[in-house]
Scaffold this active site. Structure first.
Site, PDB file in Angstrom:
ATOM      1  N   LYS A  77       2.976   4.081 -20.972  1.00 31.88           N
ATOM      2  CA  LYS A  77       2.177   2.835 -20.637  1.00 31.88           C
ATOM      3  C   LYS A  77       2.578   1.385 -20.993  1.00 31.88           C
ATOM      4  O   LYS A  77       2.228   1.848 -22.463  1.00 31.88           O
ATOM      5  CB  LYS A  77       1.306   3.430 -19.868  1.00 31.88           C
ATOM      6  CG  LYS A  77       0.702   2.718 -18.118  1.00 31.88           C
ATOM      7  CD  LYS A  77       1.455   4.271 -17.756  1.00 31.88           C
ATOM      8  CE  LYS A  77       0.827   3.821 -16.232  1.00 31.88           C
ATOM      9  NZ  LYS A  77       1.379   4.669 -15.403  1.00 31.88           N
ATOM     10  N   GLY A 116      -7.604   3.242  -1.013  1.00 33.71           N
ATOM     11  CA  GLY A 116      -6.251   2.251  -1.659  1.00 33.71           C
ATOM     12  C   GLY A 116      -4.651   2.404  -0.613  1.00 33.71           C
ATOM     13  O   GLY A 116      -4.425   3.568  -1.141  1.00 33.71           O
ATOM     14  N   TYR A 117      -4.664   0.949  -0.503  1.00 33.20           N
ATOM     15  CA  TYR A 117      -3.103   1.298   0.860  1.00 33.20           C
ATOM     16  C   TYR A 117      -2.354   0.617  -0.110  1.00 33.20           C
ATOM     17  O   TYR A 117      -1.309  -0.388   0.714  1.00 33.20           O
ATOM     18  CB  TYR A 117      -3.859   0.914   2.249  1.00 33.20           C
ATOM     19  CG  TYR A 117      -2.871   1.389   3.165  1.00 33.20           C
ATOM     20  CD1 TYR A 117      -2.625   2.346   3.156  1.00 33.20           C
ATOM     21  CD2 TYR A 117      -2.942   0.262   3.963  1.00 33.20           C
ATOM     22  CE1 TYR A 117      -2.784   3.394   4.349  1.00 33.20           C
ATOM     23  CE2 TYR A 117      -0.964   0.538   5.245  1.00 33.20           C
ATOM     24  CZ  TYR A 117      -1.753   2.330   5.854  1.00 33.20           C
ATOM     25  OH  TYR A 117      -1.029   2.671   6.586  1.00 33.20           O
ATOM     26  N   GLY A 118      -1.888   0.859  -1.129  1.00 38.69           N
ATOM     27  CA  GLY A 118      -0.212   0.473  -1.717  1.00 38.69           C
ATOM     28  C   GLY A 118       0.136   1.037  -1.370  1.00 38.69           C
ATOM     29  O   GLY A 118       0.556   1.707  -0.511  1.00 38.69           O
ATOM     30  N   ASN A 119       1.302   1.516  -3.222  1.00 35.95           N
ATOM     31  CA  ASN A 119       2.943   2.306  -2.550  1.00 35.95           C
ATOM     32  C   ASN A 119       2.112   3.368  -2.453  1.00 35.95           C
ATOM     33  O   ASN A 119       2.833   3.959  -1.751  1.00 35.95           O
ATOM     34  CB  ASN A 119       3.515   2.242  -4.206  1.00 35.95           C
ATOM     35  CG  ASN A 119       4.685   2.392  -4.080  1.00 35.95           C
ATOM     36  OD1 ASN A 119       4.401   4.624  -3.867  1.00 35.95           O
ATOM     37  ND2 ASN A 119       5.963   2.083  -3.342  1.00 35.95           N
ATOM     38  N   ALA A 120       1.689   4.155  -2.799  1.00 39.06           N
ATOM     39  CA  ALA A 120       1.611   6.043  -2.907  1.00 39.06           C
ATOM     40  C   ALA A 120       0.390   5.747  -1.393  1.00 39.06           C
ATOM     41  O   ALA A 120       1.528   6.756  -0.747  1.00 39.06           O
ATOM     42  CB  ALA A 120       0.835   6.274  -4.121  1.00 39.06           C
ATOM     43  N   GLY A 121      -0.283   5.242  -1.430  1.00 31.65           N
ATOM     44  CA  GLY A 121      -1.498   5.654   0.074  1.00 31.65           C
ATOM     45  C   GLY A 121      -0.724   5.099   0.647  1.00 31.65           C
ATOM     46  O   GLY A 121      -0.945   6.006   2.368  1.00 31.65           O
TER      47      GLY A 121
HETATM   48  N1  GLU Z   1       3.330   4.652 -12.771  1.00 34.53           N
HETATM   49  C1  GLU Z   1       4.247   5.789 -12.416  1.00 34.53           C
HETATM   50  C2  GLU Z   1       3.094   6.563 -13.058  1.00 34.53           C
HETATM   51  O1  GLU Z   1       1.780   6.567 -13.380  1.00 34.53           O
HETATM   52  C3  GLU Z   1       5.398   5.988 -12.369  1.00 34.53           C
HETATM   53  C4  GLU Z   1       6.177   6.370 -14.510  1.00 34.53           C
HETATM   54  C5  GLU Z   1       6.958   6.867 -14.033  1.00 34.53           C
HETATM   55  O2  GLU Z   1       8.446   6.494 -13.306  1.00 34.53           O
HETATM   56  O3  GLU Z   1       7.702   6.416 -15.524  1.00 34.53           O
HETATM   57  O4  GLU Z   1       3.152   7.953 -13.165  1.00 34.53           O
END
Ligand code: GLU
Length: 416
Positions: A106, A218-223
């Site tokens: 990360k 959480g209304y971002g990408n995933a939400g």
């Molecule tokens: N950031 C995303 C996660 O937490 C995707 C990570 C990725 O695609 O490498 O899973």
């Protein structure tokens, strides 16, 4: 003693619990408790007014026994090295639980990206890429988007890396725009993967999700994509959504198209016509069938876990539930689909993107969806069967599956 909210202490405590159930060899356990490598650097960024601001950046390569390490880069004003360590550990278990040949990593920068102009943001991204250029690459470590980073940011970083290295290597980073080697289906992959695991969980629980209610924190990408796909794939009714500025509720249901358009136009969920205002805390405690924690860490803690009324918590965020809260939810019969299983769709399609980049040959969206479905469904049942066999909660079960896979790779390499 009050519970710890340090994400890395939490990640280690979760591993410790799994190690005990697995009766993991103590030397292996000690090795898996720590990141293999980490990089700390400063990024001076020339501002549009001629001044310079210096930012702190990190990249943690937690474990690469199963393959090149993989994980997103977050831009957040509250970023800490321990948060990045925890997220890198969770990436290690995430790639293992969906059984893709990658490790976990990360990255992060302590920055509020909303305080930068577009040109300043581009310079920050290029500065980040220059700092990690020698330690990333398709055979080493492959970044991706995460909180407050997006396909444009991936494009700038890829470009900086390729210019420095003197060759094309689109697979150095994933979540790119389609025009630069991104994969079809990457945009909604995190939410879609979570929806597939939820579909299977409902079968196991004997629940029909059609017409049932959901709330999204959480209304971002995933939400936002969870809202769309919960309606489209599962026929659910989303009654409440929230972001950092608060939430909205309408018990008759919030239409995805209208709610998303409102968020795009105003930058927030609040003040949506035909809905009432609600706080984030209230949203988490709603009497809904499914709760999607889709923002940041530590939103369900020992303070509010006994107030959660959802039947299922499908964790699209990383680390939304503390270990103390996990025990409370389990005792109260809330069925948790744990983060690194539920949100593994993003990294799974990132892996598909790397494969397509390697062959310079691209798949249709339908093909991506089918292959994602297979991966998520297999991972869900591996965890579900483990939970049943060992009589543990789903998070511990996911750890048992993942840790055993990583430990086996470490053993076979002869590291421990
Ligand atoms: N950031 C995303 C996660 O937490 C995707 C990570 C990725 O695609 O490498 O899973």
């Amino acid at each position: 003693m009050s519970e710890t909210l340090n994400p890395f202490a939490i990640a280690q405590a979760q591993l410790d619990e799994a190690a005990e159930v697995l009766q993991l060899d103590p030397d292996m356990h000690a090795f898996l408790r720590e990141p293999m490598r980490e990089f700390h650097f400063t990024i001076p960024v020339r501002l549009d007014d001629g001044g310079v601001r210096t930012f702190k950046g990190f990249r943690v390569q937690y474990n690469d026994a199963r393959g090149p390490s993989k994980g997103g880069i977050r831009f957040h004003w509250e970023e800490t090295i321990d948060t990045v360590r925890a997220l890198a550990a969770w990436m290690t278990w995430k790639t293992a639980v969906v059984d893709i040949p990658l490790g976990g990593a990360k990255g992060g920068v302590i920055v509020d990206p909303r305080s930068l102009t577009r040109t300043e943001l581009e310079r920050l991204c290029r500065g980040y890429a220059r700092n990690v250029a020698r330690v990333v690459g398709i055979t080493q470590d492959v970044p991706a988007p995460d909180v407050y980073t997006n396909p444009q940011i991936m494009a700038w970083m890829m470009d900086e890396y390729e210019v420095l290295m003197g060759h094309h290597e689109p697979g150095v980073i994933t979540g790119k725009p389609l025009e630069l080697g991104g994969s079809a289906g990457r945009g909604d992959a995190t939410a879609r993967g979570g929806i597939y695991t939820l579909r299977e969980a409902a079968k196991v629980l004997g629940m029909d999700l059609r017409g049932k209610t959901a709330a999204i924190q959480g209304y971002g990408n995933a939400g936002t994509f969870a809202h769309q796909l919960a309606e489209d794939i599962l026929g659910m009714k989303v009654i409440a959504v929230s972001d950092s500025r608060g939430g909205i509720i309408n018990t008759d249901g919030l239409d995805y198209e209208q709610t998303f358009a409102h968020k795009l136009n105003t930058g927030a969920c609040a003040y949506f016509p035909a809905a009432d205002e609600i706080t984030n805390e209230e949203l988490l405690e709603l009497d809904v069938d499914v709760l999607f924690p889709s923002a940041l860490e530590n939103v369900i803690t020992e303070k509010n876990a006994h107030k959660i009324r959802a039947k299922i918590s499908a964790e699209l965020a990383n680390g939304p539930t503390t270990p103390e809260a996990d025990d409370i939810l389990y005792d109260r019969g809330v069925y948790v689909i744990p983060d690194f299983l539920c949100n593994a769709g993003g990294v799974t399609v990132s892996y598909f993107e790397m494969v397509q980049n390697a062959y310079q040959f691209y798949w249709s969206e339908d093909m991506v969806h089918d292959r994602l479905d297979q991966k998520m469904t297999n991972a869900y049942y591996a965890v579900q069967k483990m939970a049943e066999a060992k009589k543990v909660n789903n998070r511990v079960a996911a750890y048992l599956v993942a840790v055993e896979r990583v430990a086996q790779a470490v053993r076979l390499r002869g590291w421990v």
